[in-house]
Design a protein around this motif. Structure first.
Motif, short mmCIF file in Angstrom:
data_model
loop_
_atom_site.label_atom_id
_atom_site.label_comp_id
_atom_site.label_asym_id
_atom_site.label_seq_id
_atom_site.Cartn_x
_atom_site.Cartn_y
_atom_site.Cartn_z
N GLY A 66 0.82 -1.20 0.00
CA GLY A 66 0.00 0.00 0.00
C GLY A 66 0.85 1.25 0.00
N LYS A 67 0.20 2.39 -0.15
CA LYS A 67 0.91 3.67 -0.16
C LYS A 67 1.66 3.85 1.15
CE LYS A 67 -1.22 7.48 0.75
NZ LYS A 67 -2.04 8.71 0.73
N MET A 68 2.93 4.22 1.04
CA MET A 68 3.73 4.42 2.23
C MET A 68 3.18 5.59 3.04
SD MET A 68 7.85 5.16 2.47
CE MET A 68 8.28 3.71 1.52
N GLY A 69 2.92 5.35 4.32
CA GLY A 69 2.38 6.41 5.15
C GLY A 69 2.10 5.94 6.56
N LYS A 70 1.65 6.87 7.39
CA LYS A 70 1.42 6.56 8.80
C LYS A 70 0.25 5.62 9.00
CE LYS A 70 3.30 10.93 10.58
NZ LYS A 70 3.01 12.17 11.35
N SER A 71 -0.78 5.74 8.16
CA SER A 71 -1.98 4.93 8.38
C SER A 71 -1.69 3.44 8.24
CB SER A 71 -3.09 5.34 7.40
OG SER A 71 -2.67 5.13 6.06
N LEU A 72 -0.78 3.08 7.33
CA LEU A 72 -0.44 1.67 7.15
C LEU A 72 0.79 1.26 7.96
CD1 LEU A 72 -1.01 1.16 3.29
CD2 LEU A 72 -2.65 1.08 5.17
N LYS A 73 1.35 2.21 8.67
CA LYS A 73 2.52 1.96 9.52
C LYS A 73 3.67 1.32 8.74
CE LYS A 73 -0.16 1.57 13.79
NZ LYS A 73 -0.44 0.76 15.01
N ASN A 74 3.87 1.78 7.50
CA ASN A 74 4.92 1.21 6.67
C ASN A 74 5.88 2.28 6.13
OD1 ASN A 74 3.13 2.43 4.92
ND2 ASN A 74 3.12 0.76 3.43
N SER A 75 5.98 3.39 6.84
CA SER A 75 6.89 4.45 6.40
C SER A 75 8.35 4.05 6.63
CB SER A 75 6.60 5.75 7.17
OG SER A 75 5.31 6.23 6.89
N VAL A 76 9.21 4.59 5.78
CA VAL A 76 10.65 4.43 5.94
C VAL A 76 11.22 5.79 6.33
CG1 VAL A 76 12.83 3.90 4.81
CG2 VAL A 76 10.78 2.56 4.28
N THR A 77 11.92 5.86 7.45
CA THR A 77 12.46 7.13 7.94
C THR A 77 13.65 7.56 7.11
OG1 THR A 77 11.77 6.53 10.18
CG2 THR A 77 13.34 8.34 9.96
N PRO A 78 13.60 8.72 6.47
CA PRO A 78 14.74 9.17 5.65
C PRO A 78 16.03 9.28 6.45
CG PRO A 78 12.80 10.51 5.22
CD PRO A 78 12.47 9.65 6.40
N ASP A 79 15.93 9.67 7.73
CA ASP A 79 17.14 9.83 8.54
C ASP A 79 17.97 8.56 8.59
OD1 ASP A 79 16.08 12.28 8.91
OD2 ASP A 79 15.84 12.14 11.08
N GLU A 80 17.30 7.40 8.62
CA GLU A 80 18.03 6.14 8.67
C GLU A 80 18.79 5.90 7.36
OE1 GLU A 80 15.18 3.15 9.56
OE2 GLU A 80 14.63 3.99 11.52
N ILE A 81 18.16 6.26 6.24
CA ILE A 81 18.82 6.10 4.95
C ILE A 81 19.99 7.07 4.84
CG2 ILE A 81 18.49 6.06 2.46
CD1 ILE A 81 16.90 3.95 3.97
N TYR A 82 19.78 8.31 5.28
CA TYR A 82 20.87 9.30 5.25
C TYR A 82 22.08 8.78 6.03
CZ TYR A 82 17.23 12.71 3.94
OH TYR A 82 16.21 13.38 3.33
N ALA A 83 21.81 8.26 7.23
CA ALA A 83 22.89 7.85 8.11
C ALA A 83 23.70 6.70 7.51
CB ALA A 83 22.33 7.44 9.47
N GLU A 84 23.03 5.80 6.80
CA GLU A 84 23.73 4.62 6.29
C GLU A 84 24.30 4.83 4.89
OE1 GLU A 84 23.03 -0.22 5.90
OE2 GLU A 84 21.45 1.09 6.69
#
Length: 297
Positions: A66-84
């Motif tokens: 489904g669409k990435m977002g808070k309602s489906l609780k499937n968001s990916v935090t950009p900060d984690e991608i930035y850090a790695e």
């Protein structure tokens, strides 16, 4: 942004009331979402895979997309991608996922591909052992010069059409050519610098850093985009696919301006086509010069 532009226009602070010329609807970024036995969504980051089963805190859950977002609780935090991986890698991956106006599935493991591309570009310019640049002022060989201008034309056209994924592919192909051609020798500045200028809108941080290492004191943001030479963009020869009854049987390099009659004659002269004709004549020959000839027997 459009609303505030009109507010500022009404207040007399700007001279134009319409900041945008057209509307472009982007597709959704989709990601796996998981529901428990009650049908409630659970945090996707807490789900682990065990074979073909997905578990959340030890309990099986059902996977959907489904669409990435808070309602489906499937968001990916950009900060984690930035850090790695860094911000440039995230930007490049998002734009290379597919056409901008279509829904696209998120796959964190696929980010590595974008990261490796930036690493290859870096290593092509900077020697990993000494930290010095591998770029020198020298004339381009004819093949590199032609491929450079073809890349410039392709990237500029794709960016104007918001086809960022194919623009990235064109840069990747040209970088692969440079890597192979100049594996044991310095890379010509005349090939690297235009590529960095075209890379900058996609991965601005690494492009700016490499531009500085090449000795430029001013930011590349002040440089114009390179222009392609039309005479160098056009291919001298193209690959013509030869089919028999719709199946590919042979290929041939032909002049880009080959006529339909010439393409047909070349196809019929192919030994692989003759083997299917068995000395006879084809029922029909469909010619789409210079790319395709289909012999119907």
């Amino acid at each position: 942004a459009r609303f505030w532009q009109k507010v500022l226009f009404d207040l007399g602070h700007v001279h134009s009331d319409e900041p945008y010329h057209r509307l472009f609807n982007q597709g959704y970024i989709q990601a796996p979402a998981f529901t428990d036995e009650r049908g409630a969504y659970v945090d996707a980051t807490e789900v682990v895979q065990d074979g073909d089963t997905h578990l959340h805190k030890g309990h099986p859950v059902r996977r959907e997309y489904g669409k990435m977002g808070k309602s489906l609780k499937n968001s990916v935090t950009p900060d984690e991608i930035y850090a790695e991986y860094g911000a440039d890698t995230l930007r490049l991956y998002e734009m290379s996922m597919g056409p901008l106006d279509q829904d696209r599935p998120w796959d964190t493991t696929a980010i590595v591909g974008s990261h490796r591309l930036l690493q290859r570009i870096w290593r092509m310019v900077v020697d990993e052992e000494t930290g010095r640049t591998r770029v020198r002022d020298q004339d381009l060989d004819p093949t590199t010069q032609r491929r450079l201008h073809q890349m410039i034309a392709k990237v500029r056209s794709d960016m104007e059409g918001l086809r960022f994924n194919t623009a990235i592919s064109a840069i990747t192909e040209f970088n692969n050519h440079l890597t192979k051609t100049f594996a044991d020798s310095p890379v010509p500045a005349g090939a690297v610098e235009p590529m960095l200028l075209l890379l900058a809108p996609l991965a601005p941080h690494i492009a700016e850093e490499l531009w500085s290492r090449l000795g430029h004191r001013e930011s590349l943001a002040h440089e114009p985009l390179p222009e392609a030479d039309p005479d160098l963009v056009a291919e001298d020869t193209v690959e013509m696919v030869i089919q028999v009854n719709g199946k590919v049987r042979d290929r041939a390099q032909v002049p880009a301006g080959v006529s339909g009659a010439e393409a047909e004659a070349l196809a019929l002269a192919s030994p692989k086509v003759q083997a299917h004709l068995s000395g006879g004549q084809p029922r029909k020959v469909i010619v789409r010069a210079p790319k395709l000839v289909n012999v119907v027997v």
